[in-house]
Design a protein around this motif. Structure first.
Motif, short mmCIF file in Angstrom:
data_model
loop_
_atom_site.label_atom_id
_atom_site.label_comp_id
_atom_site.label_asym_id
_atom_site.label_seq_id
_atom_site.Cartn_x
_atom_site.Cartn_y
_atom_site.Cartn_z
N THR A 54 0.85 -1.19 0.00
CA THR A 54 0.00 0.00 0.00
C THR A 54 0.88 1.24 0.00
OG1 THR A 54 -1.70 -1.16 1.26
CG2 THR A 54 -1.78 1.24 1.27
N ILE A 88 -7.87 -0.19 5.06
CA ILE A 88 -7.36 -0.84 3.84
C ILE A 88 -8.13 -2.14 3.58
CG2 ILE A 88 -5.35 -1.98 2.83
CD1 ILE A 88 -3.64 0.12 4.42
N PRO A 128 -5.60 1.33 -2.59
CA PRO A 128 -4.23 1.06 -3.01
C PRO A 128 -3.22 1.98 -2.35
CG PRO A 128 -5.40 2.24 -4.73
CD PRO A 128 -6.41 1.93 -3.66
N ASP A 129 -3.68 3.18 -1.94
CA ASP A 129 -2.82 4.17 -1.30
C ASP A 129 -3.60 4.83 -0.17
OD1 ASP A 129 -0.85 3.78 -3.35
OD2 ASP A 129 -1.93 5.20 -4.62
N ASP A 132 -1.22 -5.34 4.00
CA ASP A 132 -1.04 -6.04 2.74
C ASP A 132 -0.82 -7.53 2.96
OD1 ASP A 132 -1.15 -3.61 1.38
OD2 ASP A 132 1.00 -3.31 1.53
#
Length: 214
Positions: free
Chosen positions: A7, A175, A181-182, A212
């Motif tokens: 990420t 997340i 993704p960011d 992640d």
């Protein structure tokens, strides 16, 4: 979230050396400077250039502007060679800025509900965050948390970043729910407005990257 390296993490609103150095040390992907005088995190172009010189090549630099004129951006770029321009403006204006300066442009896109989510991206990235309250004096950076459930199952075909109310203790959950993704954080890693806490920066990056693997 198979297939992605990690990420992306943006730490925004840097004003001082200890915070900046912590961003570099702990592997933030982007370091943000605010050029909006109503913000307690506002810096001058000279301050931004001085800080950025401490980590050349270590992380990309992002300048945040609110409804900027071309001359406002040009004045900053005379001193600080920013990698990204993040702006609050219309989609049409964002495209104009991208064409005028030939720099990657991110459009801050406040939303109140799922119906507000963008269907397309006119620039390089969309930054999804909560719509500010009516009494707010700033369009962002108000430590508001987005209702992440509105993003569950939203899979846009363009780059985007999640912002708003993220902290050390909730970034992994954000997340997981949104698939962002960011992620972008400012007040969530501060000891005081505009003063970043190096320990919180380290933990925020670690928790985002741990998400992640989970």
């Amino acid at each position: 979230m198979p297939g992605r390296l990690h990420t992306g993490v943006k730490i925004c609103g840097l004003t001082e050396e200890a915070g900046f150095d912590a961003c570099v040390e702990h592997g933030a992907d982007w370091i943000g400077f605010v050029f909006f005088d109503r913000s307690p995190r506002c810096v001058t172009p000279q301050q931004a250039a001085s800080l950025a010189s401490r980590g050349v090549g270590q992380a990309k630099t992002v300048g945040l502007f609110v409804h900027p004129r071309d001359e406002d951006i040009a004045r900053v770029l005379e001193h600080a060679a920013l990698d990204v321009l993040q702006i609050y403006a219309s989609e049409e204006r964002a495209q104009q800025v991208a064409q005028a300066f030939g720099v990657s442009v991110w459009l801050s896109f406040p939303v109140a509900g799922a119906a507000d989510l963008p269907a397309s991206c006119p620039v390089q990235k969309m930054l999804i965050e909560p719509r500010p309250p009516k009494e707010a004096t700033r369009p962002g950076g108000n430590a508001q948390k987005l209702d992440w459930s509105m993003l569950a199952g939203w899979k846009p075909l363009f780059p985007w970043m999640l912002a708003g109310g993220l902290r050390v203790d909730n970034v992994a959950e954000a997340i997981r729910i949104t698939g962002a993704p960011d992620v972008d954080v400012s007040s969530g890693v501060e000891s005081a407005p505009g003063i970043k806490d190096p320990a919180l920066i380290a933990q925020f990056v670690r928790n985002a990257r741990q998400a992640d693997r989970n």
